[in-house]
Design a protein around this motif. Structure first.
Motif, PDB file in Angstrom:
ATOM      1  N   PRO A 138       0.808  -1.223   0.000  1.00 31.41           N
ATOM      2  CA  PRO A 138       0.000   0.000   0.000  1.00 31.41           C
ATOM      3  C   PRO A 138       0.843   1.276   0.000  1.00 31.41           C
ATOM      4  CG  PRO A 138      -0.160  -1.142   2.108  1.00 31.41           C
ATOM      5  CD  PRO A 138       0.520  -2.070   1.176  1.00 31.41           C
ATOM      6  N   THR A 139       2.052   1.203   0.570  1.00 36.42           N
ATOM      7  CA  THR A 139       2.935   2.366   0.494  1.00 36.42           C
ATOM      8  C   THR A 139       3.350   2.632  -0.948  1.00 36.42           C
ATOM      9  OG1 THR A 139       3.769   1.873   2.720  1.00 36.42           O
ATOM     10  CG2 THR A 139       5.067   3.384   1.385  1.00 36.42           C
ATOM     11  N   ALA A 140       3.546   1.562  -1.729  1.00 39.56           N
ATOM     12  CA  ALA A 140       3.877   1.731  -3.150  1.00 39.56           C
ATOM     13  C   ALA A 140       2.729   2.413  -3.892  1.00 39.56           C
ATOM     14  CB  ALA A 140       4.192   0.377  -3.782  1.00 39.56           C
ATOM     15  N   VAL A 141       1.487   2.096  -3.502  1.00 39.25           N
ATOM     16  CA  VAL A 141       0.330   2.792  -4.079  1.00 39.25           C
ATOM     17  C   VAL A 141       0.451   4.290  -3.810  1.00 39.25           C
ATOM     18  CG1 VAL A 141      -2.173   3.097  -3.932  1.00 39.25           C
ATOM     19  CG2 VAL A 141      -1.200   0.795  -3.905  1.00 39.25           C
ATOM     20  N   ALA A 142       0.760   4.644  -2.567  1.00 43.59           N
ATOM     21  CA  ALA A 142       0.880   6.050  -2.198  1.00 43.59           C
ATOM     22  C   ALA A 142       2.016   6.736  -2.937  1.00 43.59           C
ATOM     23  CB  ALA A 142       1.083   6.175  -0.685  1.00 43.59           C
ATOM     24  N   VAL A 143       3.140   6.059  -3.066  1.00 45.13           N
ATOM     25  CA  VAL A 143       4.273   6.624  -3.805  1.00 45.13           C
ATOM     26  C   VAL A 143       3.866   6.903  -5.253  1.00 45.13           C
ATOM     27  CG1 VAL A 143       6.575   6.114  -4.722  1.00 45.13           C
ATOM     28  CG2 VAL A 143       6.036   5.571  -2.339  1.00 45.13           C
ATOM     29  N   HIS A 144       3.162   5.956  -5.848  1.00 39.38           N
ATOM     30  CA  HIS A 144       2.717   6.140  -7.240  1.00 39.38           C
ATOM     31  C   HIS A 144       1.757   7.328  -7.353  1.00 39.38           C
ATOM     32  CE1 HIS A 144       1.866   4.920 -11.361  1.00 39.38           C
ATOM     33  NE2 HIS A 144       0.581   5.070 -11.112  1.00 39.38           N
ATOM     34  N   ASP A 145       0.815   7.431  -6.402  1.00 42.31           N
ATOM     35  CA  ASP A 145      -0.171   8.509  -6.454  1.00 42.31           C
ATOM     36  C   ASP A 145       0.490   9.875  -6.326  1.00 42.31           C
ATOM     37  OD1 ASP A 145      -2.007   6.457  -6.549  1.00 42.31           O
ATOM     38  OD2 ASP A 145      -2.507   6.568  -4.421  1.00 42.31           O
TER      39      ASP A 145
ATOM     40  N   ASP B 272       8.203   2.570  -8.080  1.00 47.68           N
ATOM     41  CA  ASP B 272       7.389   2.979  -6.941  1.00 47.68           C
ATOM     42  C   ASP B 272       7.552   1.989  -5.789  1.00 47.68           C
ATOM     43  OD1 ASP B 272       6.193   5.146  -8.376  1.00 47.68           O
ATOM     44  OD2 ASP B 272       4.784   3.745  -9.290  1.00 47.68           O
ATOM     45  N   PHE B 273       7.559   0.694  -6.129  1.00 49.77           N
ATOM     46  CA  PHE B 273       7.711  -0.339  -5.113  1.00 49.77           C
ATOM     47  C   PHE B 273       9.068  -0.228  -4.422  1.00 49.77           C
ATOM     48  CE2 PHE B 273       6.677  -4.334  -3.162  1.00 49.77           C
ATOM     49  CZ  PHE B 273       5.311  -4.518  -3.386  1.00 49.77           C
ATOM     50  N   GLU B 274      10.114  -0.003  -5.220  1.00 44.33           N
ATOM     51  CA  GLU B 274      11.459   0.123  -4.653  1.00 44.33           C
ATOM     52  C   GLU B 274      11.563   1.350  -3.750  1.00 44.33           C
ATOM     53  OE1 GLU B 274      13.644   0.081  -8.277  1.00 44.33           O
ATOM     54  OE2 GLU B 274      13.908  -2.108  -8.278  1.00 44.33           O
ATOM     55  N   ARG B 275      10.944   2.445  -4.163  1.00 42.47           N
ATOM     56  CA  ARG B 275      10.929   3.654  -3.339  1.00 42.47           C
ATOM     57  C   ARG B 275      10.170   3.399  -2.044  1.00 42.47           C
ATOM     58  NH1 ARG B 275      13.174   7.836  -1.033  1.00 42.47           N
ATOM     59  NH2 ARG B 275      11.819   9.647  -0.791  1.00 42.47           N
ATOM     60  N   ALA B 276       9.083   2.653  -2.119  1.00 44.03           N
ATOM     61  CA  ALA B 276       8.296   2.332  -0.929  1.00 44.03           C
ATOM     62  C   ALA B 276       9.115   1.503   0.051  1.00 44.03           C
ATOM     63  CB  ALA B 276       7.025   1.596  -1.323  1.00 44.03           C
ATOM     64  N   VAL B 277       9.872   0.547  -0.450  1.00 43.99           N
ATOM     65  CA  VAL B 277      10.736  -0.258   0.423  1.00 43.99           C
ATOM     66  C   VAL B 277      11.696   0.652   1.177  1.00 43.99           C
ATOM     67  CG1 VAL B 277      12.595  -1.966   0.475  1.00 43.99           C
ATOM     68  CG2 VAL B 277      10.577  -2.379  -0.934  1.00 43.99           C
TER      69      VAL B 277
END
Length: 269
Positions: free
Chosen positions: A63-70, A206-211
């Motif tokens: 869900p953090t990757a969702v937020a990063v993308h948004d 986005d996923f990598e940034r969320a990690v």
């Protein structure tokens, strides 16, 4: 979940937008891969986690990757005024990611429990039932209006609020999945030259940034975990989430053990 495969004949994929392939195949949605201890996936779908990242926090990377993308889709920049309409898990994560990008953020949420959690995370939260949100935004921005609004509530009133708070050339990022078509004030879009942006899923960056944001503590995802339950209680967990109330995120532990006080080796719901 991450895309299982992409189609080399799909126009979206050929344009570099594999995460919104017109024939998307997602692990755990379109293909099997959820609520189990382990399964085999293509190596290309994997993203390494730091060894120091607890698995219960890691479960909130998606869900953090969702937020990063948004936040990326809305092109939020340092110093901008951002309103997040809807203070559920994704809304709170959007607010935190936007704040990490240097934005000044306000959250609009009906639930007192969720407003309190937002405030505990250092965010300012408003109650649309009692507060005149557009007026508050006017005071906050010196009459200019917000630069960006995120609609995360999925409600008709949320759409109205997100449009009403925007200033000239404001950007409305639509995150929530609305179950039916909504009326929208198109005159406001014309009058203030607003922009509507759709945001769905995320890509690998986005996923990598969320990690990275979760691992270094920039995004305190642990505060969003309401409880951890064993796999046998998964149906009740979904019912609790549908009922709203004081629940944010429930993790399902897919191991065979009974101690659910530490890492949740499973998925969030």
């Amino acid at each position: 979940v991450m895309p299982l495969r992409w189609d080399d004949t799909c126009p979206a994929c050929l344009a570099g937008h594999q995460h919104i392939c017109q024939r998307l195949d997602f692990i755990g949605i379109d293909s099997p891969g959820a609520m189990q201890q382990r399964w085999t996936v293509p190596a290309s779908t994997l993203i390494r986690l730091p060894d120091t990242l607890p698995l219960d926090r890691a479960a909130l990377v998606e869900p953090t990757a969702v937020a990063v993308h948004d936040v990326g889709r809305a092109k939020v920049t340092e110093g901008e005024k951002v309103v997040v309409v809807g203070g559920g898990p994704v809304g709170i994560l959007i607010a935190l990611v936007a704040r990490a990008a240097g934005a000044d953020v306000r959250v609009v949420e009906l639930s007192a429990h969720r407003r309190l959690l937002a405030e505990e995370l250092g965010l300012t939260a408003w109650d649309p039932a009692d507060d005149d949100v557009p007026a508050l935004v006017g005071e906050w921005t010196g009459g200019a209006g917000a630069d960006v609004a995120f609609e995360v509530s999925g409600a008709a009133g949320g759409v109205d609020t997100a449009v009403d708070v925007l200033g000239v050339r404001g950007r409305l990022c639509l995150v929530a999945i609305h179950p039916r078509p909504r009326e929208i004030n198109l005159h406001r879009f014309f009058w203030r030259e607003l922009t509507l942006i759709g945001a769905r899923l995320y890509d690998r960056s986005d996923f990598e940034r969320a990690v990275a944001l979760v691992a270094d503590g920039t995004i305190a995802v642990g505060r969003l975990i309401s409880k951890v339950v064993p796999l046998t209680q998964a149906p009740a967990a979904f019912e609790a989430l549908e009922g709203g109330g004081d629940v944010m995120k429930i993790l399902v532990d897919c191991t065979t053990g009974t101690d659910h006080t530490h890492d949740a080796r499973g998925a969030d719901v």
